[in-house]
Write a protein that holds these residues in place. Structure first.
Motif, short mmCIF file in Angstrom:
data_model
loop_
_atom_site.label_atom_id
_atom_site.label_comp_id
_atom_site.label_asym_id
_atom_site.label_seq_id
_atom_site.Cartn_x
_atom_site.Cartn_y
_atom_site.Cartn_z
N THR A 107 10.02 3.98 2.07
CA THR A 107 9.53 4.31 0.73
C THR A 107 8.85 3.10 0.09
O THR A 107 8.98 2.88 -1.10
CB THR A 107 10.68 4.80 -0.17
OG1 THR A 107 11.67 3.76 -0.25
CG2 THR A 107 11.29 6.07 0.35
N GLY A 108 8.11 2.35 0.89
CA GLY A 108 7.46 1.15 0.39
C GLY A 108 6.45 1.42 -0.69
O GLY A 108 6.34 0.66 -1.66
N ARG A 121 0.00 4.66 0.14
CA ARG A 121 0.16 6.10 -0.09
C ARG A 121 -0.99 6.88 0.54
O ARG A 121 -0.81 8.01 0.98
CB ARG A 121 0.23 6.37 -1.59
CG ARG A 121 0.65 7.79 -1.91
CD ARG A 121 0.98 7.97 -3.35
NE ARG A 121 2.26 7.29 -3.60
CZ ARG A 121 2.67 6.93 -4.79
NH1 ARG A 121 1.94 7.15 -5.83
NH2 ARG A 121 3.84 6.33 -4.94
N SER A 122 -2.18 6.29 0.58
CA SER A 122 -3.33 6.99 1.14
C SER A 122 -3.43 6.83 2.66
O SER A 122 -4.35 7.34 3.27
CB SER A 122 -4.63 6.52 0.49
OG SER A 122 -4.87 5.17 0.80
N GLY A 123 -2.49 6.10 3.25
CA GLY A 123 -2.45 5.99 4.70
C GLY A 123 -3.15 4.77 5.27
O GLY A 123 -3.35 4.68 6.47
N MET A 124 -3.53 3.84 4.41
CA MET A 124 -4.19 2.62 4.89
C MET A 124 -3.17 1.68 5.52
O MET A 124 -1.97 1.75 5.22
CB MET A 124 -4.89 1.91 3.73
CG MET A 124 -6.05 2.68 3.14
SD MET A 124 -6.73 1.85 1.69
CE MET A 124 -7.44 0.40 2.42
N SER A 182 -4.83 -2.52 2.59
CA SER A 182 -4.50 -2.27 1.19
C SER A 182 -4.34 -3.57 0.42
O SER A 182 -4.72 -3.67 -0.74
CB SER A 182 -3.25 -1.40 1.08
OG SER A 182 -2.13 -2.05 1.62
N MET A 183 -3.81 -4.60 1.09
CA MET A 183 -3.67 -5.90 0.45
C MET A 183 -5.04 -6.53 0.21
O MET A 183 -5.27 -7.14 -0.84
CB MET A 183 -2.82 -6.82 1.33
CG MET A 183 -2.47 -8.11 0.67
SD MET A 183 -1.06 -7.93 -0.39
CE MET A 183 0.11 -8.94 0.41
N GLY A 204 -2.26 -1.58 -6.40
CA GLY A 204 -3.27 -1.47 -5.34
C GLY A 204 -2.63 -1.29 -3.97
O GLY A 204 -3.07 -0.47 -3.15
N ILE A 205 -1.56 -2.06 -3.71
CA ILE A 205 -0.86 -1.92 -2.43
C ILE A 205 -0.23 -0.54 -2.33
O ILE A 205 -0.30 0.12 -1.29
CB ILE A 205 0.19 -3.04 -2.26
CG1 ILE A 205 -0.50 -4.40 -2.14
CG2 ILE A 205 1.07 -2.78 -1.05
CD1 ILE A 205 0.45 -5.57 -2.19
#
Length: 176
Positions: A117-118, A53-56, A61-62, A47-48
């Protein structure tokens, strides 16, 4: 005995309290207790990763990944982490302070976020935890399978005895 067994099965599957009791019992068994935690870690990291990746923002995201968590202890830790993120700490610092991940995973996350690259690191961790949960499920099945075979063998033997003993009694009376 059969009616009591059917009533117990219905109670444990149909009511919320029965399912909670079964879940607590299930979590105490040695081969089964790590499976839900590992699956939650996989869902959390996935989920994170998807959120990043979607820019949140990391805290968003958490928060969205929080709805995927089922184990209460993991959910509490993630809630604390969300609060820390909202206070301004970085995601790698918060994840390393959660004490959910091992030291290797924590270092991997911090290096991943330092290099930018998280999301890839979180995706790799998700895959690792998913593979770990599958391995734990296979291990639990390998323990459970012989138990089921032995139980069914004993039950079939009891049924055969209950049928054969009266037949032997009838045959012995016919021979006399």
């Amino acid at each position: 005995l059969l009616c009591a067994l059917i009533a117990a099965i219905l109670y444990f599957t149909a009511t919320a309290r029965g399912r909670a009791i079964m879940e607590q019992l299930f979590m105490r068994l040695p081969h089964f207790k790590k499976i839900p935690v590992s699956m939650d870690f996989s869902r959390l990291t996935q989920g994170i990763s998807m959120g990043l990746r979607s820019g949140m923002r990391p805290e968003d995201s958490m928060e969205m990944a929080l709805s995927l968590i089922t184990v209460p202890s993991v959910k509490e830790s993630v809630l604390k982490a969300v609060k820390q993120l909202q206070e301004g700490e970085s995601l790698s610092t918060v994840l390393s302070g959660m004490n959910l991940f091992g030291s290797m995973e924590t270092r991997l996350v911090s290096i991943g976020f330092q290099t930018g690259t998280g999301d890839d690191v979180m995706n790799r961790l998700s895959k690792r935890y998913a593979e770990d949960s599958i391995a734990q499920i296979q291990k639990a099945i390998s323990v459970l399978e012989p138990t089921i075979v032995i139980t069914l063998t004993v039950l079939v033997g009891l049924v055969l005895l209950s049928v054969m003993l009266p037949l032997l009694g009838i045959l012995s009376e016919m021979m006399v």
